[in-house]
Design a protein around this motif. Structure first.
Motif, PDB file in Angstrom:
ATOM      1  N   ARG A 185      -6.166   3.185   3.883  1.00 52.28           N
ATOM      2  CA  ARG A 185      -6.619   3.065   1.848  1.00 52.28           C
ATOM      3  C   ARG A 185      -7.934   4.176   1.654  1.00 52.28           C
ATOM      4  O   ARG A 185      -7.586   4.107   0.208  1.00 52.28           O
ATOM      5  N   PRO A 239       0.543  -0.898  -0.038  1.00 54.05           N
ATOM      6  CA  PRO A 239       0.220   0.243  -0.285  1.00 54.05           C
ATOM      7  C   PRO A 239       0.812   0.990   0.514  1.00 54.05           C
ATOM      8  O   PRO A 239       0.618   2.092  -0.475  1.00 54.05           O
ATOM      9  N   ALA A 273      -9.504  -0.103  -3.231  1.00 52.34           N
ATOM     10  CA  ALA A 273      -7.848  -0.871  -2.107  1.00 52.34           C
ATOM     11  C   ALA A 273      -8.422  -2.100  -1.640  1.00 52.34           C
ATOM     12  O   ALA A 273      -9.658  -1.689  -0.807  1.00 52.34           O
TER      13      ALA A 273
END
Length: 432
Positions: A219, A182, A230
């Protein structure tokens, strides 16, 4: 978003029967083929015949990462080496990795599990999946790669790094799915902006993110920046790699692939089982793996489990986000880092004292690690070149061990705080 397999919606009774059958087979296999487990079970007064259903799981011994290191490299394998078609490994606290092996069937099963995850994210054979996880001994790249191919999607195996090239391929190849950490996804998005590209203007629509802890806030930030969904994917090399658990469209916990991995939550100190909803240490038992079927493996990850049928229709148990670890491991850009690894390098350098601190920060949405080390008396009176030479040496040694670029800063003697109890080795400045 559909289901990949019927096992995702099994009834509780069906699931228990299937898990029980597979557990019995696994226990028989490790008792017969893995001397470590045979001795452990004999020491506990347990025979394979004592395991009659999944309810007997708690009778079995735990396995730890140290057990893998003690049996390095192949001591816990349950099949002969001629049946092992792939080796992966993760770094350990002393530089000795934990080694995992896969049979052909293990690889096929892994690809099937990752395809199950991808399907839950809405990925189909029409998608172009850009895999920006690292390839090699790390399981992320090849795990995502085989899962995407198994689903029938088009896979772009670019691996990690080389951000300008990543962006070029996203634009020119029309990639619709991005698989990476991420923090790297955020970095890619911000790099696009710096290049004058609108990150929301590409064909990307789904992100498959894992290999490091991340929050719901991150996110939301990724989704807003890139204009995508995501999705979270969880795994660890000792159990299989990515694909152990996955988000669904509800984004309310990660479904565990319970037909392959039986999860438990234990108290990290008493080792007693914890009920649904209670946080503790996550433990997995592999019930379908052939090469490395671990019993009650202690992941050190702290989370909780939630039962019942999800709004998406899946009956697979859900695990919450990882809130921390029961040990002191750091995850920096998908790489596991232990303070003891850093220490093992520092203690070999004559010019420095065994006093250090690890400073973790998030800069431009990428995790960074800086190591402050005390120089010995006299080094600061030498030329600056001497300091730089030692810093470069430590930096090089850490890169050889971790495969990660770490900034090293030598500080004057007696400047790092001492402790009479546990030394505070980590200063984590990332936003929680």
């Amino acid at each position: 978003m559909g289901y990949w397999q019927k096992e995702e919606t099994m009834s509780l009774d069906e699931k228990k029967v299937l898990q029980g059958e597979r557990l019995i087979q696994t226990v028989e296999s490790v008792y017969k083929n893995v001397p470590f487990y045979k001795k452990k079970m004999q020491d506990m007064g347990i025979e394979p015949g004592d395991i009659k259903s999944i309810d007997d799981l708690s009778k079995l011994p735990f396995t730890t990462k140290q057990d893998l290191r003690d049996n390095y490299p192949y001591g816990l394998f349950a099949v002969p080496m001629e049946e092992v078609v792939r080796i992966h490994a993760s770094s350990g606290t002393t530089g000795r990795p934990t080694v995992v092996g896969y049979t052909k069937n293990d690889i096929d099963m892994w690809a099937d599990m990752v395809a199950r995850c991808f399907t839950a994210y809405g990925v189909t054979k029409k998608d172009i999946v850009q895999v920006a996880y690292g390839y090699g001994l790390f399981t992320g790249g090849l795990g995502a790669h085989y899962g995407g191919e198994h689903l029938g999607a088009t896979v772009v195996p670019i691996s990690g790094g080389n951000t300008k090239k990543q962006i070029q391929l996203i634009e020119e190849f029309g990639s619709t799915v991005l698989a990476c950490t991420p923090s790297y996804a955020l970095y890619i998005g911000e790099s696009m902006r710096n290049m004058g590209i609108d990150p929301r203007s590409t064909n990307l629509r789904v992100g498959i993110f894992g290999a490091e802890p991340w929050t719901e806030e991150m996110r939301a930030e990724i989704e807003d920046l890139l204009g995508i969904q995501a999705m979270n994917i969880y795994g660890l090399s000792e159990i299989m790699g990515p694909g152990v658990a996955f988000d669904c469209e509800e984004k309310n916990g990660l479904h565990v692939n319970e037909d392959h991995f039986v999860p438990e939550i234990i108290h990290p100190d008493t080792l007693e089982g914890q009920p649904y909803g209670k946080e503790g240490e996550l433990v997995f038992t592999c019930v379908t793996k052939e090469a490395l079927p671990l019993l009650r493996y202690r992941t050190r990850d702290l989370t909780s489990l939630q039962g019942g049928t999800c709004s998406c229709g899946r009956t697979l148990v859900r695990m919450g986000r990882i809130t921390g670890r029961s040990d002191d491991m750091l995850i920096i850009r998908g790489v596991n880092v232990f303070p003891s690894q850093i220490e093992s390098v520092i203690l070999k350098v004559a010019e420095v004292a065994p006093h250090y601190v690890l400073i973790v920060e998030r800069i431009n949405n990428l995790d960074t690690l800086e190591v402050w080390v005390e120089a010995k008396e006299g080094l600061f009176t030498d030329a600056i070149k001497s300091l730089e030479k030692v810093e470069k040496h430590i930096t090089s040694e850490l890169f050889s061990l971790l495969g990660l670029h770490v900034k090293v800063k030598l500080v004057e003697p007696k400047t790092i705080e001492r402790s009479e109890g546990k030394a505070k080795r980590i200063i984590d400045k990332r936003k929680k």
